[in-house]
Design a protein around this motif. Structure first.
Motif, PDB file in Angstrom:
ATOM      1  N   MET A 110     -11.533   0.935  -2.884  1.00 41.30           N
ATOM      2  CA  MET A 110      -9.855   1.340  -3.304  1.00 41.30           C
ATOM      3  C   MET A 110      -9.230   0.757  -2.229  1.00 41.30           C
ATOM      4  N   GLU A 112     -14.015   4.889  -1.634  1.00 40.14           N
ATOM      5  CA  GLU A 112     -12.910   4.936  -0.891  1.00 40.14           C
ATOM      6  C   GLU A 112     -12.598   3.517  -0.392  1.00 40.14           C
ATOM      7  N   ILE A 135       0.700  -1.090   0.176  1.00 38.64           N
ATOM      8  CA  ILE A 135       0.028  -0.066  -0.019  1.00 38.64           C
ATOM      9  C   ILE A 135       0.843   1.161   0.001  1.00 38.64           C
ATOM     10  N   ASP A 136       0.598   2.341  -0.914  1.00 40.41           N
ATOM     11  CA  ASP A 136       1.393   3.711  -0.982  1.00 40.41           C
ATOM     12  C   ASP A 136       1.015   4.215   0.357  1.00 40.41           C
ATOM     13  N   GLY A 152      -2.958   4.211   0.453  1.00 38.35           N
ATOM     14  CA  GLY A 152      -3.643   3.421  -0.216  1.00 38.35           C
ATOM     15  C   GLY A 152      -4.768   4.239  -1.558  1.00 38.35           C
ATOM     16  N   GLY A 153      -4.379   5.397  -1.594  1.00 39.96           N
ATOM     17  CA  GLY A 153      -5.346   6.024  -2.611  1.00 39.96           C
ATOM     18  C   GLY A 153      -6.331   7.043  -1.903  1.00 39.96           C
ATOM     19  N   LEU A 154      -6.279   6.866  -0.704  1.00 37.72           N
ATOM     20  CA  LEU A 154      -7.237   7.678   0.287  1.00 37.72           C
ATOM     21  C   LEU A 154      -6.397   8.894   0.435  1.00 37.72           C
ATOM     22  N   THR A 155      -7.146  10.101   0.519  1.00 36.77           N
ATOM     23  CA  THR A 155      -6.176  11.511   0.849  1.00 36.77           C
ATOM     24  C   THR A 155      -7.254  12.175   2.052  1.00 36.77           C
ATOM     25  N   HIS A 166       6.276   1.762   1.291  1.00 35.88           N
ATOM     26  CA  HIS A 166       5.245   0.765   1.259  1.00 35.88           C
ATOM     27  C   HIS A 166       5.290   0.072   2.529  1.00 35.88           C
ATOM     28  N   ALA A 184      -1.673  10.529   2.787  1.00 34.51           N
ATOM     29  CA  ALA A 184      -2.343   9.758   1.611  1.00 34.51           C
ATOM     30  C   ALA A 184      -2.158   8.253   2.175  1.00 34.51           C
ATOM     31  N   GLU A 242     -11.352  -1.710  -8.389  1.00 30.68           N
ATOM     32  CA  GLU A 242     -11.670  -0.446  -8.822  1.00 30.68           C
ATOM     33  C   GLU A 242     -13.085  -0.165  -8.361  1.00 30.68           C
ATOM     34  N   SER A 243     -13.523   1.156  -8.120  1.00 26.32           N
ATOM     35  CA  SER A 243     -14.744   1.560  -7.379  1.00 26.32           C
ATOM     36  C   SER A 243     -15.859   1.642  -8.633  1.00 26.32           C
TER      37      SER A 243
END
Ligand code: URA
Length: 240
Positions: free
Chosen positions: A234, A231, A132-133, A212-215, A185, A210, A239-240
């Motif tokens: 994600m 979210e 996860i980023d 896992g793509g959430l900010t 990660h 951020a 994909e949402s």
């Protein structure tokens, strides 16, 4: 690394009690896995296991809920603190469900922290294989030289562990300091601070912006909100 989450940690993360108390429950035969008493302290919970502790089925029953908190500096990420410092749980006191934090931010770090009562998703998100980023902004006490930037990007030794390649960008800097964005990660204890330490820079402020793509968006420090359906999708890796 071994698969599965250690039983005492699984029980603690479900908000039942501390890890030490969980070991006592296990030793006293008060924990069942898939219907049978489990008294091996080292047992690792596997996906799909049904764990019962202190008369409660963990991870089942209660509606699953997901929140993000903008953690302010000056709060510890534990259910209770031995030094009586404020805990992130105090900021979530209005939430009815027994949520727990996913991962950890240091006392001195601010930013995005997830909370849920979904032990399975929490486990997935904190497992190193998920990659996860995690995006951090660090304010440094000095400018970051090209050489140090390269070292951080390649990976640095933070005391017995060499970090994986990271994305690092200088957002702004002058002779007095720098604002740097770093994406990692892994989730070693105080990893970002140790990475900058390893190249001889000191982190003055650290914020996770951020995950896992959430900010964080416009969420104010000390406030929390529910995740949207998109979210959550994600985070689950779809994909949402
Ligand atoms: N790295 C740190 O040094 N501290 C945090 O809280 C998170 C990542």
């Amino acid at each position: 690394m071994e698969d599965g989450l250690r039983l005492n940690k699984y029980i603690a993360q479900a908000g039942v009690c501390s890890r030490r108390k969980a070991d006592e429950l296990i030793a006293a035969g008060k924990v069942k896995v898939n219907g049978s008493v489990m008294d091996q302290l080292g047992y690792r919970v596997q996906p799909g296991d049904r764990v019962e502790a202190a008369g409660r089925v963990l991870g089942g029953g209660e509606k699953k809920v997901y929140y993000m908190l903008n953690k302010p500096v000056g709060y510890v990420t534990t259910l209770s603190d031995e030094f009586d410092r404020p805990t992130v749980m105090e900021l979530m006191a209005d939430v009815e469900e027994r949520v727990f934090p996913v991962g950890r931010l240091d006392y001195g770090t601010s930013g995005l922290l997830l909370f849920t009562n979904d032990g399975e998703l929490a486990y997935q998100l904190t497992h190193p294989s998920r990659q996860i980023d995690k995006v951090y902004r660090a304010r440094l006490n000095e400018p970051l030289t090209e050489e140090k930037l390269k070292q951080l990007r390649r990976g640095v030794d933070i005391g017995g562990f060499v970090t994986s390649p990271a994305q690092v960008e200088v957002l702004k800097q002058n002779e007095r300091g720098a604002l740097v964005e770093i994406i990692i990660h892994e989730g070693k204890n105080r990893q970002v601070r140790k990475m900058f330490d390893a190249v001889g820079c000191r982190v003055l402020e650290l914020e996770r912006v951020a995950l896992g793509g959430l900010t964080l968006g416009r969420l104010k420090p000390g406030h929390y909100r529910k995740l949207s359906r998109e979210e959550l999708a994600m985070l689950r890796g779809r994909e949402s």
